[in-house]
Design an enzyme around this catalytic site. Structure first.
Site, mmCIF file in Angstrom:
data_model
loop_
_atom_site.group_PDB
_atom_site.id
_atom_site.type_symbol
_atom_site.label_atom_id
_atom_site.label_comp_id
_atom_site.label_asym_id
_atom_site.label_seq_id
_atom_site.Cartn_x
_atom_site.Cartn_y
_atom_site.Cartn_z
ATOM 1 N N ALA A 1 0.866 -1.180 0.000
ATOM 2 C CA ALA A 1 0.000 0.000 0.000
ATOM 3 C C ALA A 1 0.903 1.230 0.000
ATOM 4 O O ALA A 1 2.083 1.142 0.358
ATOM 5 C CB ALA A 1 -0.878 -0.008 1.250
ATOM 6 N N GLY B 1 0.446 -5.201 0.627
ATOM 7 C CA GLY B 1 -0.729 -5.253 -0.247
ATOM 8 C C GLY B 1 -0.426 -5.934 -1.564
ATOM 9 O O GLY B 1 -1.305 -6.558 -2.171
ATOM 10 N N GLU C 1 -0.762 -9.493 -0.912
ATOM 11 C CA GLU C 1 -2.191 -9.789 -0.705
ATOM 12 C C GLU C 1 -2.944 -9.846 -2.030
ATOM 13 O O GLU C 1 -3.858 -10.660 -2.201
ATOM 14 C CB GLU C 1 -2.797 -8.752 0.239
ATOM 15 C CG GLU C 1 -2.259 -8.920 1.664
ATOM 16 C CD GLU C 1 -2.643 -7.782 2.573
ATOM 17 O OE1 GLU C 1 -2.352 -6.611 2.227
ATOM 18 O OE2 GLU C 1 -3.244 -8.038 3.632
ATOM 19 N N GLU D 1 4.212 -5.830 7.174
ATOM 20 C CA GLU D 1 3.446 -4.789 7.857
ATOM 21 C C GLU D 1 3.851 -4.589 9.319
ATOM 22 O O GLU D 1 3.842 -3.482 9.824
ATOM 23 C CB GLU D 1 1.954 -5.094 7.781
ATOM 24 C CG GLU D 1 1.338 -4.858 6.410
ATOM 25 C CD GLU D 1 1.493 -6.032 5.462
ATOM 26 O OE1 GLU D 1 2.368 -6.894 5.673
ATOM 27 O OE2 GLU D 1 0.753 -6.060 4.467
HETATM 28 N N1 T1G Z 1 4.711 3.390 0.063
HETATM 29 C C1 T1G Z 1 5.227 4.610 -0.248
HETATM 30 N N2 T1G Z 1 6.508 4.809 -0.656
HETATM 31 C C2 T1G Z 1 7.277 3.719 -0.780
HETATM 32 C C3 T1G Z 1 6.830 2.414 -0.452
HETATM 33 C C4 T1G Z 1 5.472 2.287 -0.022
HETATM 34 N N3 T1G Z 1 4.943 1.115 0.269
HETATM 35 N N4 T1G Z 1 7.859 1.559 -0.646
HETATM 36 C C5 T1G Z 1 8.903 2.284 -1.082
HETATM 37 N N5 T1G Z 1 8.561 3.570 -1.174
HETATM 38 C C6 T1G Z 1 9.408 4.669 -1.654
HETATM 39 C C7 T1G Z 1 10.620 4.912 -0.791
HETATM 40 O O1 T1G Z 1 10.284 5.787 0.275
HETATM 41 C C8 T1G Z 1 11.565 5.552 -1.800
HETATM 42 O O2 T1G Z 1 11.096 6.889 -1.982
HETATM 43 C C9 T1G Z 1 11.260 4.827 -3.107
HETATM 44 O O3 T1G Z 1 9.945 4.273 -2.931
HETATM 45 C C10 T1G Z 1 12.246 3.685 -3.399
HETATM 46 O O4 T1G Z 1 12.258 2.866 -2.225
HETATM 47 C C11 T1G Z 1 -2.590 -3.112 2.911
HETATM 48 C C12 T1G Z 1 -1.142 -1.899 4.808
HETATM 49 C C13 T1G Z 1 10.085 -2.176 -1.965
HETATM 50 C C14 T1G Z 1 12.053 -3.341 -0.941
HETATM 51 O O5 T1G Z 1 6.510 -2.173 3.804
HETATM 52 O O6 T1G Z 1 10.648 -2.356 1.620
HETATM 53 O O7 T1G Z 1 0.916 -2.829 2.181
HETATM 54 O O8 T1G Z 1 13.054 8.066 -0.938
HETATM 55 O O9 T1G Z 1 14.660 3.394 -1.662
HETATM 56 O O10 T1G Z 1 15.886 -0.016 -1.839
HETATM 57 O O11 T1G Z 1 -1.751 -4.916 4.148
HETATM 58 O O12 T1G Z 1 11.080 0.236 -0.658
HETATM 59 O O13 T1G Z 1 12.941 7.731 -3.419
HETATM 60 O O14 T1G Z 1 11.338 9.319 -2.284
HETATM 61 O O15 T1G Z 1 13.376 1.586 -0.444
HETATM 62 O O16 T1G Z 1 14.812 -0.701 -4.072
HETATM 63 C C15 T1G Z 1 3.966 -2.794 2.997
HETATM 64 C C16 T1G Z 1 8.234 -0.966 1.900
HETATM 65 C C17 T1G Z 1 3.255 -1.482 3.079
HETATM 66 C C18 T1G Z 1 7.440 -2.237 1.616
HETATM 67 C C19 T1G Z 1 12.371 -1.387 -2.472
HETATM 68 N N6 T1G Z 1 5.114 -2.705 2.132
HETATM 69 N N7 T1G Z 1 9.238 -0.743 0.870
HETATM 70 O O17 T1G Z 1 13.621 -1.053 -1.896
HETATM 71 O O18 T1G Z 1 14.008 1.265 -2.872
HETATM 72 S S1 T1G Z 1 1.863 -1.553 4.167
HETATM 73 C C20 T1G Z 1 6.322 -2.357 2.620
HETATM 74 C C21 T1G Z 1 10.408 -1.451 0.855
HETATM 75 C C22 T1G Z 1 0.762 -2.522 3.329
HETATM 76 C C23 T1G Z 1 -1.340 -3.848 3.320
HETATM 77 C C24 T1G Z 1 -0.411 -2.989 4.126
HETATM 78 C C25 T1G Z 1 11.415 -1.041 -0.195
HETATM 79 C C26 T1G Z 1 11.461 -2.012 -1.396
HETATM 80 P P1 T1G Z 1 12.179 8.087 -2.179
HETATM 81 P P2 T1G Z 1 13.643 2.303 -1.702
HETATM 82 P P3 T1G Z 1 14.681 -0.156 -2.716
#
Ligand code: T1G
Length: 695
Positions: A70, A109, A112, A132
């Site tokens: 998400a 998400g 999911e 999460e």
């Molecule tokens: N939402 C918003 N921004 C995100 C994002 C996200 N989920 N994931 C990454 N970014 C931004 C990050 O801040 C950076 O921005 C750019 O993307 C590149 O990321 C409903 C509620 C996917 C392994 O926890 O683990 O889904 O700094 O530098 O090293 O049940 O990003 O360039 O402006 O990290 O290649 C669950 C979080 C969400 C994954 C990639 N998902 N992201 O790593 O690039 S909650 C996560 C990561 C959810 C559902 C629930 C990593 C990555 P900027 P990066 P990377």
């Protein structure tokens, strides 16, 4: 680039080819399910479901990764429809087979969405997970209910409560995916979709889950809660996963959604989201964004000890050409053995393949003397922590290395300006303070002197990104950011000993606060002798009025350096940490010598005094402009010193707790403990004005 979808470009496209249609999500950089993606995906799956020409659907993503979750940036806003669970339910309810084509990381998400598809194909290098809990949340779109229906309760408990992603081969073994792509991911997904046409649909939500017996289940939940060390999401996630065995899907999802919304507005989730974005924000230092870093590919390391070999591994893992030098064959081969041992263990644990091990071992060269460093772009010293030894080495390196080669020191405490002054190139000198083990710890303190060139600092930041480390740029002071704060709260911990607490009581109070280990246990692990040397170095300049506790000196004088000598603050029998009556006696005798009557000290008082010491020293560091932002301090404390991330770091949490009680505690300590403990100006001013560290 931010995650918000690009203006005017539809992030979801339906290619209505027959018989298999393609839904492509294109929302750079990580295909997060923003509101526009959710709306586009719902419209596309409904259209595909109603189009008679379409007999099956593939959901794929443009760019380097499947949906990574998400859009975390939306969490602070009012949720907007369509909500992800509704979109995901529509995918599962589709009357035609839907296959997910997964590359990169299908997380949160994204995972999911894949779970609700009727089958899943992934590239061998892809990974899937529900992280999460690392954001203080639980999966909010069916993850806790569908994952156990595919992989069983035990595996689902491990993955959901730990937040660990699994690589595609393990996902295949678990039953989380159906196939590994053999080449063209989308073609393979299309082929599987064609095979499923006309077959009974395999809806994940309709599968049942074998329950765990009550005793096993409660034991697992208890173990998960203990491991969470105060974080609340893992325990709640465990309870939801266990529900999957007893409730129909929609009932389980209703309970899940309720918990998700509750946690999304929790302080812990706000702190963990702050930490998530913070470790990316620190990469961007104001004033440096237009500065070009120097190209670095060949790295030299002087010193093959624990730190030198760890640093070599970190660079080899990131694809650099590395050369380690030592002064003797014996020291060099000992270093080579350390490197080989680390990689052997990684292969044995399946962390890397033998081929990767070979590649990385080949990337590291070994030599005697510094003459083999002439072709290096960067040379890092990791020699004995003594100022004159480091100055002499940098003088020699400066004389032989070509102009433009960057000289970096890995010193933990010493004045980088004085080391730089031994060279004719102070602009090319920087501190790169790695944390042991250097190939594991994410934090990297980049220490700039007043002479360090801007492009050298920018080079340090670029190196950190390639090393996948978290950099914090700071200026020179004793101990920089983390060790300076650590020294301060260790002092307060020793005052608590003199006043009535015992080492294991202080450690227990801080472990209850959320630290993985208390300061005395950490000291035994790191070795008491390192700090002893520092105290002896600073003794001539120590303010005689400062309250000085000599218990640690007495331990060192008795040869008790910690784990490595079998005894320190604790005694170690077969590696097991035990309270040592000899230390208790030493502590009590110290109170007597100080003329203090010992008293029972509560965990609350211990936590309050340690927090005050940390926040006050952090404010001094900000007042002195050692770092630019409160975020820099919080990131150092979370990623280098175990400050619980679900508190967001000491200053983020100080905003929540309020500065008045913290200032009151600081003032009390100043009255009791003398010089060095006076309240920081920044703390006094913020407490008076109500200004936040994070406005
Ligand atoms: N939402 C918003 N921004 C995100 C994002 C996200 N989920 N994931 C990454 N970014 C931004 C990050 O801040 C950076 O921005 C750019 O993307 C590149 O990321 C409903 C509620 C996917 C392994 O926890 O683990 O889904 O700094 O530098 O090293 O049940 O990003 O360039 O402006 O990290 O290649 C669950 C979080 C969400 C994954 C990639 N998902 N992201 O790593 O690039 S909650 C996560 C990561 C959810 C559902 C629930 C990593 C990555 P900027 P990066 P990377």
């Amino acid at each position: 680039m931010t995650v918000a979808s690009r203006e005017g470009v539809d992030p979801v496209r339906l290619n209505s080819t027959s018989p298999v249609a393609l839904i492509e999500i294109d929302n750079p950089p990580v295909n997060a399910t923003s509101q526009a993606v959710r709306a586009g995906l719902l419209a596309a799956i409904r259209e595909a479901d109603s189009d008679p020409r379409i007999e099956a659907v593939v959901i794929a993503c443009a760019g380097k990764t499947f949906v990574a979750g998400a859009d975390i940036r939306e969490f602070g806003q009012v949720p907007r429809e369509p909500h992800l669970p509704d979109v995901i339910n529509a995918i599962e309810a589709c009357s035609k087979p839907v296959v997910a084509a997964i590359q990169g990381t299908a997380l949160g998400g994204g995972c999911e969405i894949a779970l609700a598809c009727h089958a899943r194909v992934a590239e061998p290098g892809a990974s899937l997970g529900l992280p999460e809990v690392k954001l203080g949340l639980v999966p909010g779109a069916g993850g806790t209910q569908r994952l156990p229906r595919l992989v069983g309760l035990e595996a689902a408990l491990d993955l959901v409560t730990g937040g660990r992603p699994v690589r595609a081969p393990e996902a295949l073994r678990l039953g989380l995916i159906d196939r590994l792509s053999s080449g063209d991911l989308r073609q393979d997904a299309m082929a599987l979709a064609r095979e499923l046409i006309g077959q009974p649909l395999r809806r994940t939500g309709e599968r049942s889950v074998a329950p765990l017996d009550a005793e096993t289940a409660s034991a697992k939940v208890a173990e998960i809660r203990k491991k969470a060390r105060g974080a609340e999401a893992p325990g709640k996630a465990a309870e939801l996963v266990l529900l999957a065995a007893n409730l129909p899907l929609q009932d389980g999802m209703a309970r899940e959604r309720e918990t998700f919304l509750e946690l999304r507005s929790s302080a812990q989730s706000a702190a963990l989201r702050h930490a998530f974005f913070g470790e990316r924000e620190v990469m961007r230092l104001p004033g440096l964004d237009s500065v070009e870093p120097r190209p670095i590919q060949k790295v030299g390391i002087v010193g093959a000890g624990t730190m030198g070999s760890g640093i070599a591994i970190a660079f080899a893992d990131a694809g650099f050409d590395v050369r380690i030098v030592e002064t003797s064959e014996q020291a060099l081969s000992a270093g080579q053995a350390r490197v080989t041992d680390v990689y052997d263990k990684q292969v044995a644990s399946g962390r890397i393949t033998p081929a990767a091990q070979d590649e990385r071992l080949k990337a590291i060269g070994y030599a005697i003397g510094t003459s083999s460093l002439l072709d290096r772009d960067l040379v890092i010293e990791a020699v004995f922590e003594d100022l004159e030894v480091k100055r002499a080495l940098f003088r020699d390196l400066d004389a032989i290395l070509p102009p433009g080669t960057i000289l970096a020191t890995n010193t933990s405490y010493l004045d980088v300006s004085l080391i730089a002054a031994a060279t004719s190139r102070p602009a090319d000198v920087v501190g790169l303070h790695f944390f042991s083990p250097a190939h594991v710890m994410k934090l990297l303190e980049i220490v700039r002197t007043d002479a360090t060139a801007a492009d050298v600092v920018a080079t340090g930041l670029a190196l950190a990104k390639r090393l996948r480390k978290i950099p914090v740029v700071c200026r020179v002071c004793d101990g920089f950011v983390g060790n300076r704060i650590l020294s301060r709260y260790r002092q307060q911990a020793e005052y608590l000993l003199e006043e009535g607490a015992l080492p294991h009581e202080v450690d227990a109070a801080l472990e209850a606060f959320g630290f993985p280990m208390g300061p005395f246990a950490v000291s035994d692990l790191a070795g008491l002798d390192i700090n002893w040397a520092r105290r002896k170095r600073l003794a001539p300049t120590r303010d005689p009025r400062e309250r000085y506790v000599d218990i640690a000196d007495r331990l060192c004088e008795a040869g008790r350096f910690g784990r490595k000598t079998g005894a320190g603050w604790y005694r170690y029998e077969d590696g097991k940490r035990e309270i040592d009556p000899a230390v208790t006696a030493l502590v009590e005798e110290s109170s007597q010598r100080r003329g203090l009557t010992r008293r029972a000290i509560s965990a609350d008082e211990i936590q309050s005094r340690i927090r005050a010491a940390i926040v006050n020293e952090a404010c001094k560091i900000l007042d002195e402009r050692i770092v630019e932002r409160p975020l820099d301090v919080d990131v150092v404390m979370m990623h280098g010193y175990g400050y619980p991330a679900w508190r967001g770091g000491p200053l983020f949490e100080a905003d929540r707790v309020g500065l008045q009680p913290i200032l009151a505690q600081v003032k009390e300590r100043a009255a009791q403990d003398g010089p060095g403990w006076e309240p920081a100006k920044g703390l006094v001013d913020r407490a008076a004005s109500g200004a936040k560290f994070y406005p």
